[in-house]
Design a protein around this motif. Structure first.
Motif, PDB file in Angstrom:
ATOM      1  N   LEU A   9       0.852  -1.185   0.000  1.00 40.79           N
ATOM      2  CA  LEU A   9       0.000   0.000   0.000  1.00 40.79           C
ATOM      3  C   LEU A   9       0.886   1.232   0.000  1.00 40.79           C
ATOM      4  O   LEU A   9       1.775   1.345   0.852  1.00 40.79           O
ATOM      5  N   ASN A  10       0.663   2.133  -0.936  1.00 39.81           N
ATOM      6  CA  ASN A  10       1.459   3.360  -1.013  1.00 39.81           C
ATOM      7  C   ASN A  10       2.955   3.070  -0.897  1.00 39.81           C
ATOM      8  O   ASN A  10       3.660   3.659  -0.088  1.00 39.81           O
ATOM      9  N   ASP A  11       3.414   2.117  -1.677  1.00 40.05           N
ATOM     10  CA  ASP A  11       4.833   1.774  -1.801  1.00 40.05           C
ATOM     11  C   ASP A  11       5.440   1.121  -0.559  1.00 40.05           C
ATOM     12  O   ASP A  11       6.642   0.922  -0.491  1.00 40.05           O
ATOM     13  N   THR A  12       4.627   0.809   0.439  1.00 44.40           N
ATOM     14  CA  THR A  12       5.156   0.093   1.602  1.00 44.40           C
ATOM     15  C   THR A  12       4.672  -1.353   1.527  1.00 44.40           C
ATOM     16  O   THR A  12       3.501  -1.604   1.247  1.00 44.40           O
TER      17      THR A  12
ATOM     18  N   HIS B 277       5.846  -1.884   9.010  1.00 39.00           N
ATOM     19  CA  HIS B 277       5.352  -2.892   8.066  1.00 39.00           C
ATOM     20  C   HIS B 277       5.319  -4.282   8.677  1.00 39.00           C
ATOM     21  O   HIS B 277       4.965  -5.234   8.002  1.00 39.00           O
ATOM     22  N   PRO B 361      -2.959   1.208   7.665  1.00 40.65           N
ATOM     23  CA  PRO B 361      -2.305   1.952   6.592  1.00 40.65           C
ATOM     24  C   PRO B 361      -3.288   2.672   5.684  1.00 40.65           C
ATOM     25  O   PRO B 361      -2.869   3.436   4.825  1.00 40.65           O
ATOM     26  N   PRO B 365      -6.980  -1.167  -1.593  1.00 37.49           N
ATOM     27  CA  PRO B 365      -7.224  -0.849  -2.996  1.00 37.49           C
ATOM     28  C   PRO B 365      -7.738  -2.074  -3.752  1.00 37.49           C
ATOM     29  O   PRO B 365      -7.459  -3.200  -3.356  1.00 37.49           O
ATOM     30  N   MET B 429      -0.104   9.740   4.533  1.00 35.35           N
ATOM     31  CA  MET B 429       0.220   8.372   4.100  1.00 35.35           C
ATOM     32  C   MET B 429       1.579   8.002   4.662  1.00 35.35           C
ATOM     33  O   MET B 429       2.231   8.801   5.324  1.00 35.35           O
ATOM     34  N   GLY B 430       2.019   6.773   4.401  1.00 34.46           N
ATOM     35  CA  GLY B 430       3.314   6.313   4.873  1.00 34.46           C
ATOM     36  C   GLY B 430       4.446   7.091   4.218  1.00 34.46           C
ATOM     37  O   GLY B 430       4.268   7.647   3.135  1.00 34.46           O
ATOM     38  N   GLU B 432       7.152   6.276   2.586  1.00 31.45           N
ATOM     39  CA  GLU B 432       7.576   5.861   1.236  1.00 31.45           C
ATOM     40  C   GLU B 432       6.694   6.506   0.177  1.00 31.45           C
ATOM     41  O   GLU B 432       7.183   7.147  -0.748  1.00 31.45           O
ATOM     42  N   GLY B 433       5.399   6.327   0.339  1.00 27.82           N
ATOM     43  CA  GLY B 433       4.454   6.847  -0.639  1.00 27.82           C
ATOM     44  C   GLY B 433       4.506   8.363  -0.707  1.00 27.82           C
ATOM     45  O   GLY B 433       4.520   8.951  -1.789  1.00 27.82           O
ATOM     46  N   ASN B 436       7.718   9.638  -2.389  1.00 28.60           N
ATOM     47  CA  ASN B 436       7.696   9.365  -3.825  1.00 28.60           C
ATOM     48  C   ASN B 436       6.819  10.346  -4.579  1.00 28.60           C
ATOM     49  O   ASN B 436       7.085  10.664  -5.731  1.00 28.60           O
TER      50      ASN B 436
END
Lengths: 108, 513
Positions: A9-12, B277, B361, B365, B429-430, B432-433, B436
């Motif tokens: 999810l969202n690149d994690t 994670h 998280p 989706p 959001m986290g 990473e996302g 990016n």
């Protein structure tokens, strides 16, 4: 709880178990407007078109009897009948191909 | 007739009405099922059952029914106690005309339901019936309708419990569906609207009764059942335990219960892995916080990515809702939103404070989710939390990202207290996302894109992946060490005892059902 399954999810990438329902989910396939399939299992009573026929949107292609109801299966758009897979008297399963159309959006 | 003779006559009538037909009783036993009377005795306190309407008779004369004597018309009704708590109870008797529902049978049930509503005591229904009594025709359907109507009127007034101990098919299954908690037993419970035979005839699909609507399926796939048990005896223990957690009616609070304090709270600091994670079982957190580590999970097998259930804090019942990082990373989706929303509405209706533990998280989706209406179903959760006026306390354990953060009883949906652990990450959001997206251009243009990206992720993590931005804005009331959790919760619950939050008058809201 140990698990090797993951969810991104969202690149994690999360380490987490999947549910049975998630595992059983079906991949999405875009609908092909040229493939007319049985929306319900039933009996093909009558086929009203043959290959080569020009059909208009809404025109009945065949009659499919299911749950004591005679359902008219209509053309979703204008087109030409390419193939008729359904035969009168045949019992068809849900999702089974009945008629193939070449619709206006198709390119040859 | 002299009194002694009348007494003898009474005893004879009573025996005739209560003694099971031997052949039918043998059949019931062969299926591993207890008799209706045995079930009532097993659930209630010894000697507490008082039966009514034993001598009710049906009035049907069609299809040779006039000559048919049906003891109690196939249903046993009465009142009793469970651990001293009063309950109204009925049990359909499969040994009498297959437990079929005729008008007299239905009227016995609606009478005990009316009693339960007026008296303000929980209602327990034991379903074991072949369905409508065909000979009674539309009168049988009328009976079902009158039951559904009362189930609806009683909703949110008295707790309603359904125990499915046999077939419960066709229209009959809508009574349990309208009640608060449905109990099922492996290999005994069968619930469906249309059975395997109809499905085969109409649709050509072959499926066994067990795979279509057995206990496991209803508990794990459909979410129709709330409690699953391997045997009737285990099921009855679950029912008794549940009754101790819930109040008699919506005007009361659940009876206090003397329990021990939780096990050492230092455990809390070892449960959660610091990497966002990595999974853990959130139920370990709930058990470390509540009285006696006694947490009664509701719908444990369905939508396991969210955990809901009852526990006690200082002897008082609370409803706990928690994201479960061990399953689907604890995401919200169609089923988990439905499950939590229903539970929240039960708690709110019955004066049970809500404690929410957040670690998610975001939303799951997927095309299947969008097409199944995750927008509408997800909205139920927002609605249920916003609507609830019982004390609402939220503890953010770790991740609280985006829409998920808002939905999980945030301050913005009216939480009375929001606490966060120091490892909480409250953000859109986290890292990473977020990195990016925010630094997309710079990452692409960098001499070493991967190193640059990692550096930006690190910067974002340090700056935003914490509870302090939310705390600086007052969205979080206190950042607390995990070992302080129980103390903060007990205090918040104690001072919320008299909470009163009037809302504008309305007939009822229109939740996105």
């Amino acid at each position: 709880m140990t698990t090797r399954q993951t969810l991104t999810l969202n690149d994690t990438v999360y380490e987490t178990a999947h549910t049975r329902k998630y595992t059983l989910r079906k991949a999405y396939t875009p609908r092909d407007p040229g493939r007319i399939t049985a929306f319900i299992p039933g009996l093909v009573l009558e086929v009203l078109v043959k290959p080569g026929d020009l059909v208009r949107r809404g025109q009945s292609l065949l009659v499919l009897e299911a749950m004591k109801m005679q359902n008219h299966v209509a053309a979703p758009s204008d087109g030409t009948v390419l193939d008729v897979t359904a035969a009168p008297g045949a019992t068809v399963a849900k999702g089974q191909l009945l008629v193939t159309l070449r619709t206006a959006s198709d390119t040859l | 007739m002299s009194l002694p003779r009348k007494l003898k006559d009474h005893a004879a009538r009573q025996a005739e009405a209560t003694e099971p037909h031997p052949e039918a009783a043998r059949k019931q036993a062969a299926q591993g099922k207890l008799l209706a009377r045995e079930r009532i005795t097993a659930i209630l306190d010894p000697e507490s059952f008082h039966e009514y309407d034993l001598f009710v008779e049906h009035k049907c004369s069609d299809f040779g029914m006039a000559k048919k004597q049906l003891p109690g018309d196939g249903v046993i009704t009465g009142t009793g106690t469970i651990a001293g708590h009063p309950v109204a109870i009925y049990a359909q008797d499969f040994t009498v005309a297959g437990g079929s529902l005729g008008l007299a049978h239905a009227r016995k049930i609606t009478k005990i339901m009316d009693h339960a509503i007026k008296l303000g005591i929980p209602l327990i229904g034991i379903n074991d019936s072949g369905g409508a009594r065909i000979q009674e025709g539309v009168n049988s359907l009328a009976g079902y309708g009158e039951i559904f109507y009362r189930n609806t009127l009683a909703s949110g007034v008295i707790p309603q419990i359904s125990i499915i101990l046999g077939p419960c098919a066709g229209g009959a299954v809508y009574s349990p569906a309208l009640t608060d908690f449905v109990f099922v037993v492996d290999k005994i419970s069968k619930m469906f609207i249309t059975g395997p035979e109809v499905i085969k005839t109409v649709l050509g699909e072959e499926i066994s009764m067990e795979d279509l609507g057995g206990a496991r399926v209803q508990s794990e796939i459909s979410g129709n059942a709330h409690f699953y048990a391997e045997s009737e005896a285990t099921c009855f223990e679950q029912v008794k335990r549940l009754v101790t957690f819930i109040p008699w009616n919506n005007r009361k609070k659940a009876d206090p219960f003397n329990t021990s304090p939780s096990r050492t709270e230092e455990d809390l600091e070892r449960i959660i892995p610091s990497e966002a994670h990595r999974p853990y079982d959130v139920r370990d957190v709930l058990r470390a916080v509540c009285d006696g580590s006694d947490f009664m999970e509701v719908q444990a097998l369905w939508a396991a990515n969210i955990v809901v259930g009852f526990a006690r804090m200082n002897g008082r019942t609370v409803g706990m809702v928690a994201n479960q990082p061990a399953v689907l990373a604890g995401v919200l989706d169609v089923d988990s939103s439905d499950k939590a929303a229903r539970f929240i509405r039960f708690c709110d209706a019955f004066n049970i404070p809500l404690v929410t533990f957040v670690d998610l998280p975001g939303y799951l989706p997927g095309v299947d989710q969008e097409h199944a209406g995750v927008i509408r179903h997800g909205a139920k959760l927002l609605y249920a939390y916003s609507e609830a006026t019982v004390p609402k306390i939220t503890v953010i354990l770790r991740k609280a990202y985006g829409g998920g953060y808002i939905a999980m009883c945030s301050r913005h949906l009216g939480a009375d207290f929001v606490f966060a652990w120091p490892c909480a990450e409250i953000a859109v959001m986290g890292p990473e996302g977020a990195a990016n997206i925010i630094f997309k251009g710079e990452i692409a243009a960098a001499a070493d894109p991967e190193a640059f990206r990692k550096q930006k992720v690190q910067e974002y993590t340090e700056k935003f992946a914490s509870p302090y931005v939310a705390a600086a804005n007052g969205h979080v009331d206190a950042v607390i060490a995990p070992r302080q959790t129980r103390d903060f919760l007990l205090h918040a619950l104690a001072i919320s005892e008299q909470k009163d939050e009037p809302r504008p008058a309305r007939k009822h809201g229109v939740p996105p059902f």
